[in-house]
Scaffold this motif. Structure first.
Motif: not given
Length: 787
Positions: A569-572, A576-579
C-alpha cells in the motif's frame, strides 16, 4: 353575566373537589410537559439564527472516495480559491480547532480546550460583536488573540483586555479584541480566537494533505447557489489534476441547517438530529392528548349527572345560550387554572430537564412570545373541546324529559370508551418506545467493540520533547506499578481517524476503496486490547516497520485479499511510498454503531504527527496509580500541569443523544401511565357512584365481592388491551425507522414487548380493581338508600 358564570364555575369546581383536582392536575402535568418540550424544540430550531447574514452563509464541505463518505473538513487552499475565483462568493472565513492549550498570565496557569484559529474575515461573515477592539483588524497580525468576555475576566479580571499580552503554549499573544460569549445555540463554540496567520504546519497550504479547515462562504445576495459547487470542482481539477480532483465532490450546507441536518465525518462538535425534534414533539402531543382525554372524559361523565340541574334551570327561564356559556366557562376556568399550575411545574422541573439535555432552557415570554401563545391556545382549545358536550348537547335536552326522569345518560357510552382506549393506546406507544430504546442502548453497551475501552487514560501531548522521546517516556511510565501498557498515537477510536488517499497494489484511483487511517506506535494494539488475526503487530526493533502497514478485516475484504501479508500500500499524498502489509487486525468499532465498520489501515507516522498518550492502568488502586503517573509527568514535563481524561468517557459521548433520549422517554412514559391511570381511577369512581344502587341490589341477591369487582373492572381492562393492540403496529413501525439509523441494532424482543403489555394491564387492574373493591365491600343498605 360573565361574573355570574364565573361564580357558578367555581362553585361547581368546589362541589366536586376530587374530580376537579384530578382534572386540573392531569391537565397541568400534560401542559407542563408540552411547555418543556416546546422550549426544547424552539431552542433546537434557533441554532445559528442570530447571525445577521445567516441566510447567505454556507459551509463548504466535500464527499470523497467511492464510498461516498462526506466530511466537514477540507484543505485550506480551497476556501481561499473560492473567494478569489468564484464571483458569487463575497467573503470567506476558515476555522481550525486549536486543541488543548496552556494559558499563563502572571501566577495564573490553566488549560483551555475551546480555542480556534480563525481568519481575519471571521467578523465579516459571522455576527460576533466585539466589546473591545476593531473587528476589521483584530485577527490580522500574527500572535493576535480575541477573547470572549468570560475568558477575559478569568485572565484579567475587571481590567481592559486590549493591549495586554498572555502566554499561550509558551508563545506571547497580544489581546486585540474582546467579544461577547458565544451564544449556546451555536453549532460550534469557542472561548478564544487565534489569528490564522499564527497557525503553523508544514502542509497548511497544501491542496490535498492537510484537511483541517472548516470553511464558511458568505454568498452574494441574489447569487445562484447551485453554480458554486461546479465552479469549485473546476478549481480542484485545475490545481489537483484529474487523478485527485475526481475523488472529491464539493457541496454547500446552509449554516442554519448544520445543527439538525449535518452528520458528516469530523464535525466540529456533535450535532443534534431533526429526528429528535419529531420524537420529542410527538411525545409532547401524546402526553397532552392523554391529559386532554382525561379532562374531556371526566367533564362529559360529570356533566351527564347534571341533567336535572339543566332541566330546572331551563324551566326557571334560562336560555340555551346561557347554559352553553356556563359550561364553557367552567371548562375554561379549569383550563386556565391548569395552565397556571403548569407554569409552576415547568419552573420546578427545568433544572432536571437542563441536566438531561445539557441545555440552559428558560421560560422567557418576552423573547419567545410564541411559547405563551402556544400554551394559551392549547388551554383554550382543550377547554372548548371538553366543554362542548355538556354545552351543546345537554343544553339541548327538553326539560320535561329530564325532570320526569325519562332521559338517562346510559347507553353504550361510545365516546367515553373511545377516550379510554385512545389514552391507553397513547400510553402503550410510550411504553413500547421506552422498552425498545432501552433495549438498543443495552445492545450498544454490551456488544463487543473489538477492543477494551476501560481503564485507559488519554493524556494530550503539549511539548515536542514528549513526541521525540516517546520511547523513553513510555518506559518511564510503564515502570510505574499498576501501569499495564503505554502507547502514543495521532488518533484513537471514536471518530478521530483520518482520511488520506491510499493506493493498494493492483488497484487504480478509480476502483480503490477508501481506507480510513490511524497513526499509531508499536504499543497501540496491546494498550487497546485489539487482536491481531494474522501476521504480526509493529515492533520497535524492526526499523523497516516505519514503512509498513497493518489493515483490518474489512479492508482485506474490500481489497479482496485472501492473504494480505506482504501486499503493498502507498500514500503518496503524505510522502509514503509503497510499503508491505505485515498484519491483519480483527475488526473493531472505530466509530459509533450508526456506521458500519469500514476499511482501515494503520501505520507508524513521523513523530510530529503524534498528539496523545494512551495509558492502560490496573482497575485496582486507580486513584493511586493516577497520582503516581502525575508525579512522573511533572518530571517529564515540569512546566505544564498534568491533564488527562478517561478514554471510555469520551467514547461514550458517541451515544450521548441516545442515552438522553432513553432517560427522557422513560420519564415521560411514567408520566403518561400515571396520567392515564389517574383518569381511569377517577372515571371508575364516577361510574361506580352512578351504579351504586345496582351494586347494592346485586349484593342483596347474592353477588360476591369478587363478582362485582370483575363486573366493574373487565370493561376497562378490555379497553386497555384494545389500546395496546392498536398502538403496537404503529409503535413498531416508528421505532423500526429509528433503529434503521444504526448499522448495528438489536431485533425486536417479543418477550419484553409482551411484558410491557402485562405491566400496563397490571397497573390498570390495580387502579380499577382498588376502586371496584371499595364499592364491592361497602354496606349494601347504604347503596340502596343512595339517590
Amino acid at each position: 353575566m360573565f361574573l355570574h358564570n364565573l361564580k357558578l364555575a367555581f362553585r361547581s369546581i368546589l362541589r366536586k373537589k376530587g374530580y376537579s383536582l384530578t382534572s386540573i392536575l392531569g391537565l397541568a402535568v400534560g401542559m407542563a410537559c408540552c411547555l418543556v418540550i416546546t422550549l426544547f424544540v424552539l431552542d433546537e430550531l434557533s441554532y445559528d439564527q442570530y447571525h445577521v447574514n445567516k441566510d447567505s452563509i454556507y459551509r463548504l464541505v466535500t464527499t470523497s472516495g467511492h464510498s461516498g463518505n462526506s466530511q466537514a473538513k477540507i484543505a485550506g487552499r480551497w476556501g481561499l480559491a473560492a473567494k478569489e475565483e468564484i464571483p458569487e462568493v463575497e467573503d470567506m472565513t476558515r476555522i481550525v480547532p486549536a486543541g488543548q492549550m496552556l494559558f499563563k498570565k502572571d501566577d495564573k496557569l490553566f488549560y483551555e480546550t475551546l480555542g480556534r484559529y480563525a481568519d481575519s474575515t471571521t467578523f465579516n461573515v459571522f455576527s460576533y460583536p466585539l466589546i473591545e477592539g476593531n473587528s476589521q483588524t483584530a485577527l490580522t497580525a500574527p500572535h493576535s488573540v480575541v477573547l470572549t468576555k468570560s475568558l477575559k475576566e478569568k485572565c484579567f479580571g475587571n481590567e481592559s483586555g486590549i493591549g495586554q499580552t498572555i502566554t499561550i503554549n509558551e508563545e506571547e499573544f497580544l489581546v486585540t479584541g474582546v467579544m461577547e460569549d458565544v451564544p449556546l445555540n451555536s453549532h460550534f463554540m469557542f472561548t478564544y480566537l487565534l489569528s490564522m496567520s499564527s497557525y503553523q504546519h508544514p502542509d497548511k497550504d497544501d491542496w490535498l494533505r492537510w484537511n483541517q479547515y472548516y470553511t464558511y462562504l458568505l454568498v452574494r445576495n441574489g447569487s445562484s447557489i447551485e453554480e458554486i459547487p461546479s465552479k469549485m470542482s473546476a478549481i480542484l481539477l485545475k490545481n489537483l489534476g484529474a487523478d485527485y480532483a475526481n475523488n472529491y465532490t464539493p457541496f454547500l450546507q446552509p449554516l442554519t441547517s448544520i445543527h439538525l441536518h449535518s452528520h458528516l465525518f469530523r464535525e466540529m462538535n456533535p450535532n443534534s438530529d431533526v429526528t429528535y425534534i419529531y420524537v420529542f414533539s410527538s411525545i409532547a402531543i401524546l402526553i397532552l392528548l392523554i391529559s386532554a382525554a382525561n379532562f374531556i372524559n371526566l367533564t362529559t361523565a360529570q356533566a351527564s349527572t347534571r341533567a336535572k340541574e339543566i332541566g330546572v334551570r331551563k324551566v326557571s327561564g334560562a336560555y340555551r345560550k346561557q347554559l352553553i356559556y356556563q359550561f364553557l366557562t367552567e371548562a375554561s376556568v379549569i383550563g386556565l387554572i391548569s395552565l397556571t399550575l403548569a407554569q409552576l411545574l415547568t419552573y420546578a422541573t427545568l433544572p432536571l430537564v437542563n441536566t438531561l439535555t445539557d441545555k440552559n432552557l428558560q421560560v422567557d415570554y418576552v423573547h419567545q412570545p410564541i411559547t405563551l401563545f402556544i400554551m394559551v391556545g392549547v388551554a383554550i382549545f382543550i377547554s372548548i373541546l371538553a366543554g362542548s358536550y355538556p354545552a351543546f348537547y345537554l343544553s339541548s335536552l327538553k326539560p320535561s324529559l329530564v325532570i320526569k326522569g325519562k332521559w338517562s345518560p346510559g347507553g353504550k357510552n361510545i365516546l367515553r370508551k373511545s377516550l379510554v382506549t385512545f389514552q391507553f393506546a397513547l400510553s402503550s406507544l410510550l411504553i413500547i418506545a421506552a422498552i425498545i430504546i432501552q433495549q438498543q442502548i443495552y445492545f450498544i453497551k454490551t456488544r463487543p467493540l473489538g477492543f477494551d475501552p476501560e481503564q485507559i487514560l488519554t493524556v494530550p501531548i503539549q511539548t515536542d520533547y514528549l513526541k521525540t522521546n516517546h520511547e523513553t517516556v513510555r518506559k518511564e511510565l510503564e515502570a510505574i506499578p499498576g501501569v499495564l501498557s503505554v502507547s502514543i498515537s495521532g488518533n484513537q477510536p471514536g471518530g478521530s481517524d483520518w482520511g488520506i488517499p491510499a493506493l493498494a497494489a493492483g488497484f487504480t484511483d478509480e476502483n480503490m476503496p477508501t481506507l480510513r487511517v490511524m497513526a499509531i506506535d508499536a504499543g497501540f494494539f496491546k494498550t487497546f486490547g485489539m487482536e491481531i488475526l494474522s501476521g504480526r503487530s509493529f515492533d520497535d526493533e524492526h526499523n523497516s516497520d516505519s514503512a509498513a502497514y497493518l489493515i483490518n478485516e474489512e479492508a482485506a475484504r474490500q481489497l479482496d485479499w485472501t492473504d494480505p501479508i506482504n501486499k503493498t500500500i502507498s500514500m503518496t499524498a503524505v510522502g509514503r511510498q509503497a510499503g508491505s502489509v505485515i498484519g491483519v487486525v480483527k475488526d473493531f468499532h472505530f466509530r459509533s454503531m450508526h456506521e458500519k465498520i469500514g476499511p482501515m489501515v494503520f501505520y507508524m507516522p513521523p513523530v510530529s504527527w503524534y498528539t496523545q498518550y494512551s495509558i492502560k492502568i490496573d482497575a485496582s488502586g486507580t486513584q493511586q496509580i493516577i497520582k503516581s503517573i502525575e508525579l512522573k509527568w511533572t518530571v517529564l514535563d515540569p512546566d505544564r500541569p498534568f491533564a488527562f481524561s478517561f478514554f471510555d468517557e469520551g467514547y461514550n459521548l458517541l451515544y450521548q443523544q441516545e442515552s438522553s433520549l432513553a432517560k427522557i422517554v422513560n420519564y415521560f412514559t411514567v408520566i403518561g401511565m400515571l396520567l392515564a391511570c389517574l383518569g381511569l381511577y377517577s372515571l371508575a369512581s364516577l361510574i361506580t357512584e352512578q351504579r351504586t344502587k345496582e351494586i347494592g341490589i346485586r349484593k342483596v341477591i347474592g353477588a360476591s365481592a369478587k363478582q362485582i369487582v370483575v363486573m366493574l373492572s373487565k370493561q376497562y381492562l378490555i379497553l386497555v388491551l384494545i389500546g395496546f393492540i392498536v398502538a403496537l403496529p404503529i409503535a413498531l413501525w416508528a421505532l423500526n425507522q429509528w433503529l434503521q439509523t444504526f448499522a448495528y441494532h438489536d431485533n425486536f424482543n417479543v418477550i419484553m414487548i409482551a411484558s410491557g403489555c402485562g405491566l400496563l394491564i397490571l397497573v390498570s387492574l390495580m387502579t380499577v380493581g382498588y376502586r371496584s373493591w371499595r364499592a364491592a365491600v361497602s354496606n349494601p343498605v347504604k347503596s340502596l338508600r343512595a339517590e
